[in-house]
Scaffold this motif. Structure first.
Motif, PDB file in Angstrom:
ATOM      1  N   LYS A  62       0.792  -1.101   0.014  1.00 33.93           N
ATOM      2  CA  LYS A  62       0.051  -0.107   0.135  1.00 33.93           C
ATOM      3  C   LYS A  62       0.858   1.224  -0.067  1.00 33.93           C
ATOM      4  O   LYS A  62       0.468   2.356   0.694  1.00 33.93           O
ATOM      5  CB  LYS A  62      -0.685   0.072   1.378  1.00 33.93           C
ATOM      6  N   ARG A  63       1.965   1.284  -0.507  1.00 34.32           N
ATOM      7  CA  ARG A  63       2.904   2.292  -0.532  1.00 34.32           C
ATOM      8  C   ARG A  63       2.256   3.478  -1.590  1.00 34.32           C
ATOM      9  O   ARG A  63       1.718   2.873  -2.675  1.00 34.32           O
ATOM     10  CB  ARG A  63       4.321   1.893  -0.886  1.00 34.32           C
ATOM     11  N   LEU A  64       2.660   4.555  -1.499  1.00 38.68           N
ATOM     12  CA  LEU A  64       2.344   5.610  -2.709  1.00 38.68           C
ATOM     13  C   LEU A  64       3.261   5.444  -3.680  1.00 38.68           C
ATOM     14  O   LEU A  64       4.489   5.048  -3.563  1.00 38.68           O
ATOM     15  CB  LEU A  64       2.309   6.888  -2.005  1.00 38.68           C
ATOM     16  N   THR A  68      10.180   6.354  -8.968  1.00 34.65           N
ATOM     17  CA  THR A  68      10.779   5.259 -10.164  1.00 34.65           C
ATOM     18  C   THR A  68       9.395   4.807 -10.929  1.00 34.65           C
ATOM     19  O   THR A  68       9.569   4.496 -12.124  1.00 34.65           O
ATOM     20  CB  THR A  68      11.049   4.149  -9.379  1.00 34.65           C
ATOM     21  N   ASP A  69       8.396   4.713 -10.061  1.00 29.73           N
ATOM     22  CA  ASP A  69       6.924   4.529 -10.799  1.00 29.73           C
ATOM     23  C   ASP A  69       6.577   5.555 -11.913  1.00 29.73           C
ATOM     24  O   ASP A  69       6.150   5.357 -12.868  1.00 29.73           O
ATOM     25  CB  ASP A  69       5.901   4.510  -9.778  1.00 29.73           C
ATOM     26  N   TRP A  70       6.828   6.676 -11.543  1.00 26.78           N
ATOM     27  CA  TRP A  70       6.349   7.788 -12.339  1.00 26.78           C
ATOM     28  C   TRP A  70       7.295   7.809 -13.598  1.00 26.78           C
ATOM     29  O   TRP A  70       7.019   7.789 -14.586  1.00 26.78           O
ATOM     30  CB  TRP A  70       6.742   9.353 -11.658  1.00 26.78           C
ATOM     31  N   MET A  71       8.700   7.270 -13.389  1.00 33.76           N
ATOM     32  CA  MET A  71       9.351   7.358 -14.736  1.00 33.76           C
ATOM     33  C   MET A  71       9.158   6.107 -15.662  1.00 33.76           C
ATOM     34  O   MET A  71       9.096   6.097 -16.762  1.00 33.76           O
ATOM     35  CB  MET A  71      11.118   7.280 -14.212  1.00 33.76           C
ATOM     36  N   LYS A  72       8.770   5.147 -14.829  1.00 31.61           N
ATOM     37  CA  LYS A  72       8.290   3.768 -15.477  1.00 31.61           C
ATOM     38  C   LYS A  72       7.221   3.937 -16.447  1.00 31.61           C
ATOM     39  O   LYS A  72       6.982   3.540 -17.619  1.00 31.61           O
ATOM     40  CB  LYS A  72       7.950   2.443 -14.516  1.00 31.61           C
ATOM     41  N   HIS A  73       6.140   4.945 -15.832  1.00 31.63           N
ATOM     42  CA  HIS A  73       5.303   5.245 -16.640  1.00 31.63           C
ATOM     43  C   HIS A  73       5.248   6.082 -17.826  1.00 31.63           C
ATOM     44  O   HIS A  73       4.762   5.873 -18.803  1.00 31.63           O
ATOM     45  CB  HIS A  73       3.943   5.891 -15.658  1.00 31.63           C
ATOM     46  N   ARG A  74       6.131   7.141 -17.413  1.00 27.68           N
ATOM     47  CA  ARG A  74       6.772   8.097 -18.699  1.00 27.68           C
ATOM     48  C   ARG A  74       7.500   7.474 -19.680  1.00 27.68           C
ATOM     49  O   ARG A  74       7.210   7.579 -20.918  1.00 27.68           O
ATOM     50  CB  ARG A  74       7.600   9.145 -18.179  1.00 27.68           C
TER      51      ARG A  74
END
Length: 139
Positions: A62-64, A68-74
């Motif tokens: 349940k982490r925000l 890294t997640d943002w860059m993977k999405h980009r």
């Protein structure tokens, strides 16, 4: 039967989910009247190399989202794939050539001006090498 289980480990299963593993002590399970209801193999508690009750729980993540997640999405977006495909033709082979072929893995000088001069010499050698190999005009 009211007995506590000891934490054993946290591992990632074949589906990529984290699971926490707990295990009862062998002596607790050996004499427990509910071992036939609780354990899949109740006879395992009767011999010396057996194990007590084992339980595992899936841990919810349940982490925000982080950077890294943002860059993977980009990078995984259509525009990101288009930009990322140009990396090999832009600058990364230059660093690979200078680091591997010219063996610049650390600077031998100290100070910003001296290091900048050493870096510019390596870049100059790289560019001259490119001109020598690929700069000839087709006849």
């Amino acid at each position: 039967a009211g007995e506590s289980l000891k934490y054993h480990a946290t591992r990632t299963d074949q589906n990529g989910q984290s699971r926490a593993y707990f295990q009862g002590r062998l002596m607790q399970c050996r004499n427990c009247p509910k071992k036939h209801q609780c354990m899949q193999n109740p006879e395992a508690a009767n011999h010396r190399k057996g194990k007590g009750r084992q339980v595992s729980f899936t841990l919810e993540n349940k982490r925000l989202p982080n950077y890294t997640d943002w860059m993977k999405h980009r990078v995984d977006s259509q525009k990101g794939k288009e930009i990322y495909s140009h990396r090999m033709s832009v600058v990364e082979p230059v660093f690979g050539n200078i680091g591997t072929n010219k063996r610049l893995n650390r600077f031998s000088l100290r100070g910003r001006k001296k290091v900048q001069g050493q870096w510019q010499l390596y870049c100059l050698v790289h560019n001259i090498e490119k001109l020598a190999n690929y700069g000839r005009l087709a006849a």
